[in-house]
Design a protein around this motif. Structure first.
Motif, short mmCIF file in Angstrom:
data_model
loop_
_atom_site.label_atom_id
_atom_site.label_comp_id
_atom_site.label_asym_id
_atom_site.label_seq_id
_atom_site.Cartn_x
_atom_site.Cartn_y
_atom_site.Cartn_z
N THR A 50 21.32 46.04 51.06
CA THR A 50 22.57 46.64 49.87
C THR A 50 21.66 48.14 49.66
O THR A 50 22.09 49.30 49.34
CB THR A 50 21.72 46.10 48.88
N ASP A 62 24.53 47.66 41.74
CA ASP A 62 24.24 47.68 42.49
C ASP A 62 25.98 46.44 42.16
O ASP A 62 25.55 45.92 41.98
CB ASP A 62 24.08 47.43 43.63
N ARG A 63 27.25 46.95 42.15
CA ARG A 63 28.54 45.84 42.05
C ARG A 63 28.75 45.03 43.34
O ARG A 63 28.34 45.82 44.76
CB ARG A 63 29.21 46.32 41.70
N ALA A 108 31.41 44.50 46.34
CA ALA A 108 32.53 44.82 46.15
C ALA A 108 33.54 44.26 47.13
O ALA A 108 33.27 43.49 47.41
CB ALA A 108 32.35 46.74 47.03
N VAL A 119 36.87 45.24 49.90
CA VAL A 119 37.28 45.88 50.62
C VAL A 119 37.72 45.07 51.87
O VAL A 119 37.56 44.03 51.92
CB VAL A 119 35.91 46.29 51.23
N SER A 177 28.22 43.70 48.72
CA SER A 177 27.19 45.02 48.14
C SER A 177 27.98 46.20 48.53
O SER A 177 27.76 46.96 49.52
CB SER A 177 25.85 44.92 48.31
N HIS A 178 28.24 46.82 47.25
CA HIS A 178 28.67 48.36 47.36
C HIS A 178 27.74 49.13 48.10
O HIS A 178 28.21 50.29 49.07
CB HIS A 178 28.71 49.01 46.06
N ALA A 228 28.89 51.46 51.21
CA ALA A 228 29.18 52.90 50.51
C ALA A 228 29.54 54.54 51.28
O ALA A 228 30.63 54.96 51.46
CB ALA A 228 28.20 53.73 49.66
N LEU A 251 33.46 53.76 52.58
CA LEU A 251 34.29 53.95 51.38
C LEU A 251 34.14 55.28 50.63
O LEU A 251 35.41 56.15 50.85
CB LEU A 251 34.34 53.25 49.78
N GLU A 273 38.39 49.42 47.90
CA GLU A 273 37.97 48.71 47.95
C GLU A 273 39.33 48.57 46.48
O GLU A 273 39.55 49.77 46.00
CB GLU A 273 36.44 49.12 46.70
N ALA A 296 27.75 42.14 39.90
CA ALA A 296 27.19 43.43 39.61
C ALA A 296 25.83 43.11 39.40
O ALA A 296 25.56 41.62 38.78
CB ALA A 296 27.22 44.47 38.72
#
Length: 297
Positions: free
Chosen positions: A102, A167-168, A170, A172, A243-244, A248, A251, A258, A267
């Motif tokens: 993450t 940290d959210r 996600a 995807v 984990s986003h 990241a 994205l 997402e 989260a």
């Protein structure tokens, strides 16, 4: 201490305590589960006390086990320090850190570049891998800091955690997914799933989310590795819970998209985990300061 107790007994015990699982600890040590079970049984016999209680598929420390873990971790740290003292300069200029997925994609590269500018004489030796593996290395003194999600409460004995950000998790897919625009729940019920590994800290939250929506399909694949997940998404209509921070960049570039889940529970806290008893070196303090600053930007 009984003279038959060996370092392998202590390392086996600490790995099992960190992961709560014989399977995960055996994988981290690169040995078979029966061999690890034998080492644990030998240690409990030599100490004359049970160190774990089995609850379902998890192993939990007994009161004696919790007390012995602190002593065993300190002993290994002191042995490592003593061995290093016999080789002057062998450990100079190296800072050993563990980075969970993450934080590995966006935050840590910026931290590493800033650290290299401020302390060019120090080499960052970076370990990656699942949470249980890095916690085991931290307890054994083989890394000085772990950057990533907050460990489970049962893993926090003797450690301290400094919060950086939330940290959210996600959901995807590839950008050209044919069901884009549909509700996430409908797509999840119809599409293949990629889930984090069983050993990942976020796995339980994802399973709870799916169970609450009566989505029970077995995952097509389990991974937290960006290269694997991204490649599978590119060639399929799968949806990936991850984990986003791991995705990241993808994205931001539009490679992945997402899906809104509307679940605040997906989260978790990301931060710095260290041993409570350690005195930080100047290099470690610099890395911590840079990480805190860059996590806010």
């Amino acid at each position: 201490m009984h003279p038959a107790i060996k370092l392998r007994h202590l390392r086996a015990f600490l790995d099992i305590a960190a992961s709560g699982s014989l399977t995960a600890a055996a994988r981290a040590q690169g040995i078979t589960q029966p061999a690890l079970s034998r080492s644990l049984a030998e240690l409990e016999d030599l100490l004359g006390a049970p160190l774990f209680l089995r609850q379902g598929r998890r192993l939990h420390l007994t009161e004696a086990g919790a007390a012995f873990r602190e002593a065993a971790a300190r002993a290994l740290q002191m042995l490592d320090a003593g061995a290093a003292a016999l080789r002057p300069g062998a450990g100079a200029g190296r800072l050993r850190v563990g980075v969970l997925p993450t934080a590995a994609g966006q935050l840590f590269p910026r931290v590493a570049l800033a650290f290299a500018q401020r302390a060019p004489q120090v080499t960052l030796a970076v370990e990656t891998g699942p949470h249980s593996h890095l916690v085991s290395l931290l307890r054994a003194g083989e890394i000085e800091l772990m950057i990533g999600r907050l460990p489970e409460p049962g893993d926090m004995a003797g450690l301290r955690f400094d919060h950086l950000y939330e940290d959210r998790i996600a959901l995807v897919s590839r950008a050209a997914h044919p069901r884009i625009g549909q509700p996430a729940e409908a797509a999840l019920a119809a599409c293949p799933l990629i889930l984090p590994p069983q050993s990942a800290l976020i796995r339980r939250a994802v399973e709870d989310y799916l169970l609450a929506r009566d989505i029970r399909a077995a995952p097509m694949i389990e991974t937290a590795a960006l290269a694997v997940g991204r490649g599978v998404l590119a060639g399929s209509d799968a949806l990936w819970f991850i984990s986003h921070g791991v995705v990241a960049d993808e994205l931001a570039r539009g490679v992945l998209v997402e899906w809104p889940t509307g679940a605040a529970a997906l989260a978790g806290a990301v931060g710095l985990t260290r041993r409570q008893a350690d005195t930080a070196s100047p290099a470690l303090e610099l890395l911590v300061r840079l990480t805190r600053r860059l996590a806010r930007t």
